[in-house]
Design a protein around this motif. Structure first.
Motif, PDB file in Angstrom:
ATOM      1  N   ALA A  41       0.837  -1.199   0.000  1.00  0.00           N
ATOM      2  CA  ALA A  41       0.000   0.000   0.000  1.00  0.00           C
ATOM      3  C   ALA A  41       0.869   1.245   0.000  1.00  0.00           C
ATOM      4  CB  ALA A  41      -0.911  -0.010   1.224  1.00  0.00           C
ATOM      5  N   SER A  42       0.303   2.313  -0.506  1.00  0.00           N
ATOM      6  CA  SER A  42       0.999   3.588  -0.493  1.00  0.00           C
ATOM      7  C   SER A  42       1.412   3.919   0.942  1.00  0.00           C
ATOM      8  CB  SER A  42       0.078   4.680  -1.038  1.00  0.00           C
ATOM      9  OG  SER A  42       0.736   5.913  -1.045  1.00  0.00           O
ATOM     10  N   GLY A  43       2.613   4.406   1.094  1.00  0.00           N
ATOM     11  CA  GLY A  43       3.116   4.771   2.410  1.00  0.00           C
ATOM     12  C   GLY A  43       3.912   3.674   3.090  1.00  0.00           C
ATOM     13  N   GLU A  44       3.852   2.443   2.558  1.00  0.00           N
ATOM     14  CA  GLU A  44       4.608   1.346   3.165  1.00  0.00           C
ATOM     15  C   GLU A  44       6.054   1.351   2.665  1.00  0.00           C
ATOM     16  OE1 GLU A  44       1.536  -2.079   4.380  1.00  0.00           O
ATOM     17  OE2 GLU A  44       2.015  -2.047   2.243  1.00  0.00           O
ATOM     18  N   ILE A  45       6.850   0.453   3.231  1.00  0.00           N
ATOM     19  CA  ILE A  45       8.278   0.398   2.897  1.00  0.00           C
ATOM     20  C   ILE A  45       8.519  -0.641   1.809  1.00  0.00           C
ATOM     21  CG2 ILE A  45      10.561  -0.201   3.773  1.00  0.00           C
ATOM     22  CD1 ILE A  45       9.660   0.849   6.495  1.00  0.00           C
ATOM     23  N   LEU A  46       9.285  -0.225   0.813  1.00  0.00           N
ATOM     24  CA  LEU A  46       9.767  -1.136  -0.218  1.00  0.00           C
ATOM     25  C   LEU A  46      11.276  -1.239  -0.014  1.00  0.00           C
ATOM     26  CD1 LEU A  46       9.069  -2.810  -2.777  1.00  0.00           C
ATOM     27  CD2 LEU A  46       9.699  -0.775  -4.108  1.00  0.00           C
ATOM     28  N   ALA A  47      11.729  -2.403   0.432  1.00  0.00           N
ATOM     29  CA  ALA A  47      13.144  -2.572   0.756  1.00  0.00           C
ATOM     30  C   ALA A  47      13.816  -3.527  -0.221  1.00  0.00           C
ATOM     31  CB  ALA A  47      13.291  -3.103   2.178  1.00  0.00           C
ATOM     32  N   ALA A  48      14.871  -3.058  -0.863  1.00  0.00           N
ATOM     33  CA  ALA A  48      15.710  -3.952  -1.654  1.00  0.00           C
ATOM     34  C   ALA A  48      16.371  -4.914  -0.676  1.00  0.00           C
ATOM     35  CB  ALA A  48      16.764  -3.152  -2.414  1.00  0.00           C
ATOM     36  N   SER A  49      16.296  -6.215  -0.979  1.00  0.00           N
ATOM     37  CA  SER A  49      16.759  -7.195   0.002  1.00  0.00           C
ATOM     38  C   SER A  49      17.160  -8.492  -0.683  1.00  0.00           C
ATOM     39  CB  SER A  49      15.634  -7.493   0.998  1.00  0.00           C
ATOM     40  OG  SER A  49      14.564  -8.138   0.326  1.00  0.00           O
ATOM     41  N   ARG A  50      17.745  -9.367   0.084  1.00  0.00           N
ATOM     42  CA  ARG A  50      17.935 -10.732  -0.385  1.00  0.00           C
ATOM     43  C   ARG A  50      16.553 -11.391  -0.387  1.00  0.00           C
ATOM     44  NH1 ARG A  50      22.629 -12.052  -2.708  1.00  0.00           N
ATOM     45  NH2 ARG A  50      22.286 -14.177  -2.015  1.00  0.00           N
ATOM     46  N   ALA A  51      16.356 -12.393  -1.244  1.00  0.00           N
ATOM     47  CA  ALA A  51      15.039 -13.022  -1.342  1.00  0.00           C
ATOM     48  C   ALA A  51      15.174 -14.459  -1.810  1.00  0.00           C
ATOM     49  CB  ALA A  51      14.158 -12.250  -2.327  1.00  0.00           C
ATOM     50  N   ARG A  52      14.189 -15.266  -1.437  1.00  0.00           N
ATOM     51  CA  ARG A  52      14.099 -16.615  -1.967  1.00  0.00           C
ATOM     52  C   ARG A  52      13.513 -16.515  -3.367  1.00  0.00           C
ATOM     53  NH1 ARG A  52      11.140 -20.026  -3.315  1.00  0.00           N
ATOM     54  NH2 ARG A  52       9.833 -21.665  -2.661  1.00  0.00           N
ATOM     55  N   LEU A  53      14.101 -17.189  -4.320  1.00  0.00           N
ATOM     56  CA  LEU A  53      13.632 -17.137  -5.702  1.00  0.00           C
ATOM     57  C   LEU A  53      12.710 -18.319  -5.983  1.00  0.00           C
ATOM     58  CD1 LEU A  53      16.932 -16.139  -7.526  1.00  0.00           C
ATOM     59  CD2 LEU A  53      15.090 -14.661  -6.715  1.00  0.00           C
ATOM     60  N   ARG A  83       3.304   7.555  -2.885  1.00  0.00           N
ATOM     61  CA  ARG A  83       4.188   7.855  -1.747  1.00  0.00           C
ATOM     62  C   ARG A  83       4.650   6.537  -1.158  1.00  0.00           C
ATOM     63  NH1 ARG A  83       5.403  12.008   1.485  1.00  0.00           N
ATOM     64  NH2 ARG A  83       3.938  13.370   0.421  1.00  0.00           N
ATOM     65  N   ILE A  84       5.958   6.378  -1.099  1.00  0.00           N
ATOM     66  CA  ILE A  84       6.497   5.118  -0.606  1.00  0.00           C
ATOM     67  C   ILE A  84       7.857   5.385   0.027  1.00  0.00           C
ATOM     68  CG2 ILE A  84       7.787   4.335  -2.644  1.00  0.00           C
ATOM     69  CD1 ILE A  84       6.023   1.717  -2.235  1.00  0.00           C
ATOM     70  N   ARG A  85       8.186   4.598   1.017  1.00  0.00           N
ATOM     71  CA  ARG A  85       9.508   4.699   1.644  1.00  0.00           C
ATOM     72  C   ARG A  85      10.370   3.606   1.041  1.00  0.00           C
ATOM     73  NH1 ARG A  85      11.415   8.185   4.738  1.00  0.00           N
ATOM     74  NH2 ARG A  85      13.451   7.733   5.542  1.00  0.00           N
ATOM     75  N   ILE A  86      11.491   3.975   0.461  1.00  0.00           N
ATOM     76  CA  ILE A  86      12.414   2.999  -0.111  1.00  0.00           C
ATOM     77  C   ILE A  86      13.562   2.795   0.867  1.00  0.00           C
ATOM     78  CG2 ILE A  86      11.826   3.390  -2.534  1.00  0.00           C
ATOM     79  CD1 ILE A  86      14.286   5.269  -2.701  1.00  0.00           C
ATOM     80  N   ALA A  87      14.052   1.571   0.920  1.00  0.00           N
ATOM     81  CA  ALA A  87      15.157   1.246   1.821  1.00  0.00           C
ATOM     82  C   ALA A  87      16.067   0.238   1.134  1.00  0.00           C
ATOM     83  CB  ALA A  87      14.623   0.665   3.128  1.00  0.00           C
ATOM     84  N   ALA A 124       7.882  10.510  -3.364  1.00  0.00           N
ATOM     85  CA  ALA A 124       6.490  10.932  -3.531  1.00  0.00           C
ATOM     86  C   ALA A 124       6.370  11.745  -4.815  1.00  0.00           C
ATOM     87  CB  ALA A 124       6.024  11.752  -2.339  1.00  0.00           C
ATOM     88  N   PHE A 125       5.348  11.418  -5.590  1.00  0.00           N
ATOM     89  CA  PHE A 125       5.029  12.206  -6.776  1.00  0.00           C
ATOM     90  C   PHE A 125       3.605  11.892  -7.196  1.00  0.00           C
ATOM     91  CE2 PHE A 125       7.384   8.417  -8.148  1.00  0.00           C
ATOM     92  CZ  PHE A 125       6.545   7.854  -9.079  1.00  0.00           C
ATOM     93  N   PRO A 126       2.953  12.790  -7.906  1.00  0.00           N
ATOM     94  CA  PRO A 126       1.572  12.549  -8.326  1.00  0.00           C
ATOM     95  C   PRO A 126       1.512  11.577  -9.507  1.00  0.00           C
ATOM     96  CG  PRO A 126       2.311  14.675  -9.139  1.00  0.00           C
ATOM     97  CD  PRO A 126       3.422  14.129  -8.276  1.00  0.00           C
ATOM     98  N   ILE A 127       0.477  10.760  -9.523  1.00  0.00           N
ATOM     99  CA  ILE A 127       0.245   9.870 -10.667  1.00  0.00           C
ATOM    100  C   ILE A 127      -0.553  10.657 -11.697  1.00  0.00           C
ATOM    101  CG2 ILE A 127      -0.862   7.734 -11.452  1.00  0.00           C
ATOM    102  CD1 ILE A 127       1.642   7.292  -9.739  1.00  0.00           C
ATOM    103  N   LEU A 128       0.067  10.888 -12.838  1.00  0.00           N
ATOM    104  CA  LEU A 128      -0.516  11.755 -13.861  1.00  0.00           C
ATOM    105  C   LEU A 128      -1.071  10.984 -15.049  1.00  0.00           C
ATOM    106  CD1 LEU A 128       2.410  14.351 -13.899  1.00  0.00           C
ATOM    107  CD2 LEU A 128       0.239  14.525 -12.670  1.00  0.00           C
TER     108      LEU A 128
END
Ligand SMILES: [Cu+2]
Length: 158
Positions: A41-53, A83-87, A124-128
């Motif tokens: 959801a908007s406002g949540e964290i999207l973190a680049a991470s290790r992952a199971r493929l 709007r999203i928090r990247i980590a 954060a930016f508007p969806i146009l």
């Protein structure tokens, strides 16, 4: 008869998955299905991470977002603010590039704006734009292909 975008996409994916079987190229029964992505959801964290493929029968690890690959699906609507928090939880720099979204250059995760290991930032930016399917992926200088091939990338749906 009106066909929803969801029904059209589902049908195309089903058709694509069925074609190898039609041609006698059925996937081995042991091959796992691509999992339905979690949604962010908007406002949540999207973190680049290790992952199971999930692409191989054997357990294997690569890169992803929020410990998954493919990463979370992000739904947005025209007129909303994205709007999203990247980590960055990797041990190397990365970027968060919103491929296909109309956004300010400084928010577009280009190579000149790396997110260093352990850093986070607000985007954060508007969806146009109107409905479509875009995708996000890393775009770090000299490591874009490596990070993408190792599992980083997923969709932003409008
Ligand atoms: Cu791209």
């Amino acid at each position: 008869m009106a066909v929803s975008r969801r029904a059209a996409v589902t049908g195309l994916v089903a058709l694509g998955l069925g074609l190898p079987a039609i041609r006698g190229l059925a996937l081995p029964a042991s091959r796992p299905w691509l999992p339905r992505p979690v949604e962010l959801a908007s406002g949540e964290i999207l973190a680049a991470s290790r992952a199971r493929l999930p692409f191989t029968a054997a357990e294997s690890r690569g890169y992803g977002y929020n410990q998954t690959s493919p990463g979370p699906l992000i739904r947005v609507r025209k007129g909303e603010e994205f709007r999203i928090r990247i980590a960055n939880h990797l041990n190397e720099e990365t970027t968060f590039h919103w491929h296909g979204l109309i956004c300010p250059t400084e928010a577009d995760g280009q190579p000149q704006n790396p997110v260093l290991p352990g850093e986070s930032a607000e985007v954060a930016f508007p969806i146009l734009q109107r409905a479509g399917l875009s995708w996000y992926h890393p775009h770090p200088h000299g490591a874009t292909a490596k990070q993408a091939w190792h599992g980083m990338g997923w969709a932003v749906s409008l």
